[in-house]
Design a protein around this motif. Structure first.
Motif, PDB file in Angstrom:
ATOM      1  N   PHE A 107      28.843-111.983  45.791  1.00  0.00           N
ATOM      2  CA  PHE A 107      29.056-110.786  46.622  1.00  0.00           C
ATOM      3  C   PHE A 107      29.088-111.173  48.106  1.00  0.00           C
ATOM      4  CE2 PHE A 107      27.036-107.757  49.501  1.00  0.00           C
ATOM      5  CZ  PHE A 107      27.935-106.702  49.412  1.00  0.00           C
ATOM      6  N   ASN A 108      28.115-111.972  48.499  1.00  0.00           N
ATOM      7  CA  ASN A 108      28.039-112.331  49.924  1.00  0.00           C
ATOM      8  C   ASN A 108      29.208-113.204  50.356  1.00  0.00           C
ATOM      9  OD1 ASN A 108      25.555-111.176  51.230  1.00  0.00           O
ATOM     10  ND2 ASN A 108      24.658-112.043  49.370  1.00  0.00           N
ATOM     11  N   ILE A 109      29.569-114.148  49.485  1.00  0.00           N
ATOM     12  CA  ILE A 109      30.714-114.999  49.828  1.00  0.00           C
ATOM     13  C   ILE A 109      31.995-114.168  49.873  1.00  0.00           C
ATOM     14  CG2 ILE A 109      32.158-116.894  48.981  1.00  0.00           C
ATOM     15  CD1 ILE A 109      29.613-118.305  48.116  1.00  0.00           C
ATOM     16  N   ALA A 110      32.090-113.217  48.950  1.00  0.00           N
ATOM     17  CA  ALA A 110      33.284-112.349  48.935  1.00  0.00           C
ATOM     18  C   ALA A 110      33.360-111.534  50.227  1.00  0.00           C
ATOM     19  CB  ALA A 110      33.244-111.432  47.726  1.00  0.00           C
ATOM     20  N   LEU A 111      32.205-111.043  50.665  1.00  0.00           N
ATOM     21  CA  LEU A 111      32.172-110.268  51.913  1.00  0.00           C
ATOM     22  C   LEU A 111      32.653-111.131  53.082  1.00  0.00           C
ATOM     23  CD1 LEU A 111      31.055-107.397  52.796  1.00  0.00           C
ATOM     24  CD2 LEU A 111      29.062-108.642  53.618  1.00  0.00           C
ATOM     25  N   LEU A 112      32.112-112.351  53.109  1.00  0.00           N
ATOM     26  CA  LEU A 112      32.488-113.264  54.188  1.00  0.00           C
ATOM     27  C   LEU A 112      33.966-113.631  54.090  1.00  0.00           C
ATOM     28  CD1 LEU A 112      31.263-114.904  56.532  1.00  0.00           C
ATOM     29  CD2 LEU A 112      30.813-116.739  54.914  1.00  0.00           C
ATOM     30  N   ALA A 113      34.401-113.905  52.861  1.00  0.00           N
ATOM     31  CA  ALA A 113      35.800-114.316  52.663  1.00  0.00           C
ATOM     32  C   ALA A 113      36.752-113.200  53.043  1.00  0.00           C
ATOM     33  CB  ALA A 113      36.009-114.732  51.208  1.00  0.00           C
ATOM     34  N   THR A 114      36.383-111.981  52.705  1.00  0.00           N
ATOM     35  CA  THR A 114      37.268-110.847  52.998  1.00  0.00           C
ATOM     36  C   THR A 114      37.496-110.713  54.501  1.00  0.00           C
ATOM     37  OG1 THR A 114      36.443-109.712  51.051  1.00  0.00           O
ATOM     38  CG2 THR A 114      37.543-108.353  52.719  1.00  0.00           C
ATOM     39  N   PHE A 115      36.421-110.741  55.234  1.00  0.00           N
ATOM     40  CA  PHE A 115      36.548-110.450  56.658  1.00  0.00           C
ATOM     41  C   PHE A 115      36.880-111.677  57.499  1.00  0.00           C
ATOM     42  CE2 PHE A 115      34.262-106.740  55.157  1.00  0.00           C
ATOM     43  CZ  PHE A 115      34.981-105.742  55.793  1.00  0.00           C
ATOM     44  N   LYS A 116      36.497-112.841  57.019  1.00  0.00           N
ATOM     45  CA  LYS A 116      36.689-114.011  57.876  1.00  0.00           C
ATOM     46  C   LYS A 116      37.862-114.883  57.448  1.00  0.00           C
ATOM     47  CE  LYS A 116      34.002-117.543  60.274  1.00  0.00           C
ATOM     48  NZ  LYS A 116      32.651-117.963  60.630  1.00  0.00           N
ATOM     49  N   TYR A 117      38.113-114.938  56.163  1.00  0.00           N
ATOM     50  CA  TYR A 117      39.080-115.942  55.693  1.00  0.00           C
ATOM     51  C   TYR A 117      40.328-115.356  55.029  1.00  0.00           C
ATOM     52  CZ  TYR A 117      35.080-118.928  56.545  1.00  0.00           C
ATOM     53  OH  TYR A 117      34.040-119.555  57.148  1.00  0.00           O
ATOM     54  N   ALA A 118      40.311-114.049  54.728  1.00  0.00           N
ATOM     55  CA  ALA A 118      41.397-113.492  53.915  1.00  0.00           C
ATOM     56  C   ALA A 118      42.762-113.677  54.592  1.00  0.00           C
ATOM     57  CB  ALA A 118      41.129-112.020  53.640  1.00  0.00           C
TER      58      ALA A 118
END
Lengths: 506, 582
Positions: free
Chosen positions: A89-100
């Motif tokens: 969940f946390n990595i997904a949150l980070l990935a969505t906003f920072k890396y998507a």
């Protein structure tokens, strides 16, 4: 909101201090949590919802993971599944906003290269067909996904929290106010350090604010503000100009000067924020771990990472390097682990190939130093040690700061004197006026640990109860220094708002 | 789910975790806060807290007028209001930051201290807008001025050709209609005083101006005017401190520089108008200016410590031209108009930038009417309206960075039309009424206020101003002596139009060039009625007959007129307000 703004310094901070000390202890955490969320919402009015989501979900994860961890009937697989869900969940949150956006553009490039598509994929936000309201909240005007301030910091904090509970190293927080305060505590919210729950768990429920602690906080905050506004921001001026130059105009001297300015800017900006965070924490009774320990006196890249952004490097060690096996599975695996950790460390800094390259560069050097180069360097004269370390560090900084791989290549070419004909357009003195010179000198002096030595000497006098007059003089000189730095910082803050209308008379 | 049992080993581990928490090294700082409270700590805390609240206290104690950003010559950002809507809540922080950043207490003092430190201690400019040169000279940095000066930002061959095309297009269009055209360029001050530039700014190539003039000389027959050689020659006559052809602390040319430019333009104009009698240097007396001229010192909050005492050229004879119209200082349509007693003289249209504006006053002497506009281009409508015999475009060489010749050519083709087209037809067929303010003023009959001997005694002095009635041949006039920027006078109350606008005609003699500020309060019930507003109008030295329009139907409260920052004796010959468009 940022610390280096008139609104923070002259409105927010006095108001929060007044509220904190006027209300009773029972309300301290509530006051600080409210202030912290306001602090965040001030800079991210819409994206504060992301922060609230992270708080709520991780609070629940914490209780869930602990419950599974302490229940004997729970299988190991179930526990691992729970922690996996929390981490994902946390990595997904980070990935969505920072890396998507970045991953989307990488995919686009790969698809074009493979011939699968003819034209770039366009913006991710367009492909997702977001509703107008959601688009306005989540995307910039250019259509890219907005980056919530401090998302890397608060996401890593959340992961360490649930992993530590899973490892039975800490207990889950049962008060949502206390947990929200841990996640959002404004001094460390936007630029770290990455405060682990274990380090502040006790302080969240029981902390003491003393006058000595408050005074210490004032000193750290003022010096941090001075590092940021007086040194980092001044060094940034030539650095920004030089890194924006066309690569073919760069001479080796200008390129090296630019990256030296950037090194001063980066360290004093980042460590200045950490100092301010630690100082503000002390004003409210919190004690955060140090994040920097004079990294530029290092002799190797390995040592550098023990002194630079300590909260990140220890986080990566404890939650990535060790779980990968650390150095317990032979040399080859150790080197692989090191490289992997620094690859991800680079990526943590931002969604760009430059950061990836920076991380890989550092990972590779760490491997080579471990292979024996480090031992050789440590056997050299201290001057030669720096001759090895500082240029190497600066080269990696050029990669870190570069504007894309092509420009970085041109910059490195110039640094190594390989520019065919840079011409007479650029020379160092164009960028070096007295203000920049003063900032660089202050930066070089401030990069060396003379201040702790002076203070240790003063403490030794105190322990020996010697030279009372000199100690007092030192103490008051410290007050003058701190208030002088604060005054200069306030002047620079005010000057940032100075914006004369030029075409008035003529 | 099966029955859950607490695992004792896990609980033990958690206890261990808790123990570990307590034993963590929580402080590795260099200044651990231990030991007894020191006096220095107490002092530090007290001083720090006082410093945090000092701006708040200053905001309470010192009136906002004293803390106003007069030196920055802009209005502070508006104070935001908070409403319970998504838009308001999300926009509020940014608006509040802007407002607070402009208005917090001690701001002016802190900015001044910052500027003093940078100027006097570090010997650098306090603002990136300027470079501090030798001997307290300043040089502007906008529009890549320094790069262009050094010759490291040359025009490309295509840009040179684009400039040629646009200049030739204008020249040809005007020539086809019998109008003389000049494109004139003033250099930046560093061209004339390069020795005042810091040595680190070495020169490695030609400037854009050099390039274009060389290119045009080879490729075109358009007559360009470069004042640079003449100004370099004139600087040999520099007298003493602050007697230069460019302002030391500003960016513009002084009266001496302008006169050189004027004489060069007249020399070329005399080929077509040989009867023109241009003024010469001997027609003027070099006098100390009554203000500091174009100076950044004031804008840097350092006027008291950075004096500039420039010189003006005061005419030894009466001027033939009257300044009849001055535009709103910040308006997009900033416009000037000079009318000469001799109606037989030709008409001039001067379009340019801030360097062109003071040239209007000189050219006004040799033309029956001189119209000045601050614009990058002109259209057929302007030509049809004024029917000039001469069009001069005069810009500082920064125009070769700030203006895009491709865009200019597109504008010229759109606004002028084809070179062979018939633009005069528009004027001939024109049936719309003359919309120039002075013409509209004459046409308006709804007089709301007219200064006369009777109501003149009701003018109320403001600040330290003194008002004295003077008897003139036909009517009463009033001398107003001012001693500071806030001095002025308040008009008796009059009935301001609630719809349309008001035209104010003023006839005033000024001791020197200044800025008149009209402050007015909205009538009761108008939005934001408690806030006063202001408009500024440039005035020339000598007699000014001007008309300007105040399009502010909410203005119905008091009106105060302050002649400007320059102290001295002003003579108000006439003041009248008429309503239009009700």
């Amino acid at each position: 909101m940022v610390f280096s703004s008139p609104v923070f310094l002259f409105v927010f901070l006095p108001a929060v201090l007044a509220a904190y000390f006027l209300f009773g202890r029972r309300l301290h955490n509530f006051v600080l949590m409210t202030a912290s969320l306001l602090f965040y919402a001030w800079g991210e009015p819409a994206l504060v919802l992301v922060m609230l989501l992270s708080i709520t979900v991780n609070f629940a994860f914490g209780l869930w993971v602990e419950r599974l961890a302490v229940t004997s009937s729970t299988t190991g697989e179930k526990r691992r599944s729970a922690i996996a869900v929390a981490v994902i969940f946390n990595i997904a949150l980070l990935a969505t906003f920072k890396y998507a956006d970045w991953l989307w553009s990488v995919a686009s490039s790969l698809l074009i290269a493979s011939g699968a598509i003819d034209a770039p994929l366009g913006l991710l936000s367009d492909a997702l067909h977001l509703s107008p309201g959601l688009r306005a909240a989540l995307c910039t005007e250019a259509g890219t996904i907005r980056l919530p301030i401090g998302v890397s910091f608060f996401t890593f904090q959340a992961m360490s929290y649930v992993i530590d509970i899973h490892r039975l190293e800490v207990r889950a927080q049962r008060s949502i106010v206390n947990f929200a305060l841990y996640k959002s505590l404004f001094p460390q919210l936007i630029a770290g350090p990455i405060v682990r729950y274990a380090d502040v768990a006790e302080q969240l429920v029981s902390r003491v604010t003393t006058a000595q602690g408050f005074a210490y906080g004032v000193r750290r905050f003022a010096l941090g503000l001075g590092k940021k506004l007086l040194i980092a921001n001044t060094a940034a001026l030539p650095a920004d100009l030089i890194f924006a130059l066309p690569g073919d105009e760069l001479t080796a001297a200008v390129a090296w000067f630019g990256v030296v300015c950037y090194a001063i800017q980066l360290y004093f900006d980042f460590s200045g924020y950490s100092d301010m965070a630690i100082g503000l924490g002390h004003m409210f009774g919190f004690r955060f771990l140090e994040n920097f320990n004079y990294p530029y006196i290092s002799t190797t890249i390995t040592e550098y990472w023990r002194r630079w952004h300590i909260s990140l490097s220890t986080w990566l060690r404890d939650y990535l390097y060790f779980p990968l096996g650390g150095n317990r599975h032979g040399k080859a695996r150790t080197y692989f682990n090191l490289f992997t950790v620094f690859f991800l460390c680079g990526l943590w800094h931002g969604a760009a190939w430059n950061f990836v390259l920076f991380g890989m560069f550092h990972g590779a050097i760490m491997v080579v130093e471990r292979l024996g180069l480090g031992r050789i360097v440590r056997s050299l004269h201290p001057v030669l040690q720096r001759v090895y370390f500082l240029p190497l560090m600066l080269v990696t900084y050029a990669v870190f700061r570069g504007e894309g791989l092509r420009a970085t290549g041109a910059y490195l070419t110039a640094m190594f004197g390989l520019n065919a004909d840079p011409g007479p357009n650029q020379h160092v003195s164009l960028y070096l006026d007295a203000a920049v010179g003063a900032a660089l000198v202050a930066g070089i002096i401030g990069s060396m640990p003379w201040l702790p030595k002076v203070l240790e000497w003063r403490r030794s006098l105190e322990l020996a109860n010697e030279r009372v007059g000199l100690r007092r003089a030192l103490d008051f000189a410290g007050v003058v220094l701190v208030m002088g730095v604060l005054s200069f910082a306030a002047m620079v803050l005010s000057a940032d708002t100075y914006n004369p209308f030029i075409y008035f008379r003529f | 789910m099966g029955e859950e049992h607490v695992d004792p080993a896990a609980v033990e581990a958690l206890r261990g975790g808790a123990e570990k928490e307590r034993s963590l090294p929580i402080q590795r700082g260099v200044l651990p806060p231990t030991g007894p409270l020191r006096l220095a700590d107490t002092v530090l805390i007290v001083v720090f807290l006082l410093a945090l609240v000092a701006p708040l206290v200053d905001g309470w104690l010192r009136p906002s007028s004293e803390r106003a950003m007069l030196a920055e010559q802009r209005e502070p950002s508006a104070k935001p209001t908070l409403a319970l809507s998504t838009e308001s809540l999300t926009a509020f922080p940014k608006l509040f930051n802007a407002w607070y950043g402009d208005t917090f207490g001690l701001r002016d003092k802190l900015v001044r201290l910052h500027n003093l430190f940078k100027w006097f201690v570090l010997d650098v400019s306090p603002t990136p807008t300027l470079i501090k040169g030798k001997d307290d000279w300043v040089f502007f940095t906008w529009y890549r001025t320094i790069d262009v000066y050094r010759g490291v930002a040359p025009l490309t061959p295509k840009e040179l050709e684009d400039w040629r095309r646009v200049i030739e297009y204008r020249r040809d269009w005007l020539a086809r209609r019998g109008i003389t055209y000049f494109f004139a360029v003033t250099p930046v001050s560093s061209e004339i005083y390069p020795e005042k530039m810091p040595e680190r700014f070495d020169r490695v190539g030609p400037t854009r101006r050099d390039q274009l003039f060389e290119y045009m000389a080879k490729k075109s027959d358009v007559e360009l005017v470069d004042f640079t050689p003449l100004l370099k020659e004139e600087r040999k006559n520099d007298g003493g401190p602050d007697d230069f052809v460019y302002y030391r602390l500003g960016v513009h040319w002084t009266d001496r520089g302008i006169l050189v430019g004027y004489r060069e333009l007249m020399r070329r104009l005399q080929r077509r108008f040989p009867e023109m009698q241009p003024w010469t240097r001997s027609d003027f007396e070099l006098v100390s200016a009554c203000d500091s001229g174009d100076s950044w010192a004031w804008r840097l909050y350092m006027e008291d410590l950075l004096p500039q005492r420039p010189f003006d050229l005061a005419p030894l004879h009466d001027r033939r031209a009257s300044f009849v119209l001055g535009g709103d200082v910040r308006g997009d349509k900033r416009r000037y108009e000079y009318v000469n007693e001799d109606a037989s003289l030709p008409v001039c249209l001067l379009v340019g930038d801030s360097f062109a504006e003071p040239m209007n006053e000189f050219l006004g002497e040799n033309f029956s009417r001189t119209y000045g506009y601050r614009r990058i281009t002109f259209g057929a409508d302007l030509i049809a309206e004024h029917e000039p015999d001469v069009v001069i475009q005069l810009y500082n060489e920064r125009c070769f960075v700030s203006q895009d010749p491709v865009h200019l050519l597109a504008l010229a083709q759109r606004d002028l039309g084809p070179i062979d087209g018939d633009s005069r037809a528009a004027k001939d067929d024109e049936t719309t009424p003359d919309d120039r303010p002075y013409a509209r003023f004459e046409a308006a009959s709804d007089v709301r206020f007219a200064l006369d001997a009777k109501n003149g005694s009701m003018l109320a002095a403001r600040g330290a101003a003194k008002i004295e009635r003077r008897e003139e041949a036909a009517h009463a006039s009033f001398a107003i002596e001012t001693h500071g920027p806030d001095d002025g006078f308040e008009l008796p109350h009059f009935d301001f139009p609630t719809a349309g606008s008001a035209l104010l005609r003023m006839d005033v003699t000024c001791p020197c060039a200044t800025t008149l500020e009209l402050r007015y309060a909205p009538r009761d019930g108008a939005p934001d009625a408690e806030a006063s507003r202001s408009r500024r109008i440039l005035l020339s030295q000598g007699r000014n007959r001007l008309v300007f329009e105040l399009d502010a139907p909410e203005a119905g409260g008091w009106w105060t007129l302050s002649p400007g920052r320059v102290e001295g004796r002003y003579v108000l010959h006439a003041l009248e307000v008429r309503a239009v468009g009700n």
